[in-house]
Scaffold this motif. Sequence first.
Motif, PDB file in Angstrom:
ATOM      1  N   LEU A 108       0.862  -1.179   0.000  1.00  0.00           N
ATOM      2  CA  LEU A 108       0.000   0.000   0.000  1.00  0.00           C
ATOM      3  C   LEU A 108       0.901   1.231   0.000  1.00  0.00           C
ATOM      4  CD1 LEU A 108      -2.611  -1.065   2.723  1.00  0.00           C
ATOM      5  CD2 LEU A 108      -2.876  -1.184   0.229  1.00  0.00           C
ATOM      6  N   GLY A 109       0.599   2.193  -0.848  1.00  0.00           N
ATOM      7  CA  GLY A 109       1.422   3.392  -0.951  1.00  0.00           C
ATOM      8  C   GLY A 109       1.015   4.444   0.065  1.00  0.00           C
ATOM      9  N   SER A 110       1.984   5.269   0.464  1.00  0.00           N
ATOM     10  CA  SER A 110       1.734   6.347   1.427  1.00  0.00           C
ATOM     11  C   SER A 110       2.775   7.432   1.216  1.00  0.00           C
ATOM     12  CB  SER A 110       1.821   5.817   2.863  1.00  0.00           C
ATOM     13  OG  SER A 110       3.159   5.447   3.150  1.00  0.00           O
ATOM     14  N   SER A 133      -3.390   8.631   1.289  1.00  0.00           N
ATOM     15  CA  SER A 133      -2.717   9.830   1.792  1.00  0.00           C
ATOM     16  C   SER A 133      -2.932  10.038   3.287  1.00  0.00           C
ATOM     17  CB  SER A 133      -3.201  11.077   1.038  1.00  0.00           C
ATOM     18  OG  SER A 133      -4.583  11.296   1.283  1.00  0.00           O
ATOM     19  N   ASN A 134      -4.011   9.466   3.823  1.00  0.00           N
ATOM     20  CA  ASN A 134      -4.366   9.664   5.225  1.00  0.00           C
ATOM     21  C   ASN A 134      -3.850   8.506   6.071  1.00  0.00           C
ATOM     22  OD1 ASN A 134      -6.457   9.113   7.553  1.00  0.00           O
ATOM     23  ND2 ASN A 134      -6.544  11.299   7.121  1.00  0.00           N
ATOM     24  N   LEU A 138      -4.820   4.416   6.271  1.00  0.00           N
ATOM     25  CA  LEU A 138      -3.810   3.399   5.970  1.00  0.00           C
ATOM     26  C   LEU A 138      -3.701   2.386   7.106  1.00  0.00           C
ATOM     27  CD1 LEU A 138      -1.460   2.259   4.307  1.00  0.00           C
ATOM     28  CD2 LEU A 138       0.027   3.949   5.411  1.00  0.00           C
ATOM     29  N   LEU A 139      -3.619   2.875   8.340  1.00  0.00           N
ATOM     30  CA  LEU A 139      -3.502   1.973   9.479  1.00  0.00           C
ATOM     31  C   LEU A 139      -4.739   1.092   9.633  1.00  0.00           C
ATOM     32  CD1 LEU A 139      -1.883   4.448  12.039  1.00  0.00           C
ATOM     33  CD2 LEU A 139      -0.748   2.528  10.902  1.00  0.00           C
ATOM     34  N   GLY A 145      -5.804  -6.414   7.688  1.00  0.00           N
ATOM     35  CA  GLY A 145      -5.065  -7.406   6.925  1.00  0.00           C
ATOM     36  C   GLY A 145      -5.027  -7.156   5.434  1.00  0.00           C
ATOM     37  N   MET A 146      -5.308  -5.923   5.019  1.00  0.00           N
ATOM     38  CA  MET A 146      -5.354  -5.603   3.583  1.00  0.00           C
ATOM     39  C   MET A 146      -3.996  -5.083   3.119  1.00  0.00           C
ATOM     40  SD  MET A 146      -9.157  -3.910   3.361  1.00  0.00           S
ATOM     41  CE  MET A 146      -9.053  -3.716   1.579  1.00  0.00           C
TER      42      MET A 146
END
Length: 209
Positions: A108-110, A133-134, A138-139, A145-146
């Motif tokens: 997952l990008g951040s 972005s948030n 994301l967490l 588990g994604m």
Amino acid sequence: MVNNEFGSITLACVPTAATHLIPEVLPQFIDIYPGVDLRLLDDNSRSIERMVLAEEADFGICSHFVEDGRLTADLIMEDEYGLVVNATHPLARRRSLRWNEVMTLPLLGSAAHQQLAYYADAPSLPTPHVFISNMISLLSLLERGMGAAVLARLAIPPHYEGQLRFVPIVAPRIQRKLVLLKLAKRSLSVPARHLVDLIRARANSLRSK
């Protein structure tokens, strides 16, 4: 002893500071300066740089990548990058990972993913198919588990530590630097300087653990 100075302070900070530093120092600060209003802006490092330059924030706590003579950046603390996954993930019990292992994962990008490009020793990670972005979003995805994400260790708030696992990435280890960012021409007020001292003391206590 209570100091009755009045005024306001606007602090812009990354989520790491908002979850690991500010909650510990805020009660002390309010007790000393009950007449000072504090505004906390939680954002990513690039946005914080822009806010400080635009004088929308008195100072910021963030990573700093772009050299700009209008800004001064003093180191507050460092923490390492690693892979963050759900506690049930197959890699959750690994003691460490190598970058070549991480590059094969569906990440997952951040903002942290993007910022790695500024570190000379960091490999070029594949472009993620999903970008968040948030940090809270994301967490939450990681908790369910994604997927997995490359983040700094202290990007995980304390209340997530039972659900998420941080696995250091080695060879090489990449250290994120968090700095106190402010305008070079701008002097902080007495209460703001005191707040900075409290934040530094809290960062030092985390470093000693």
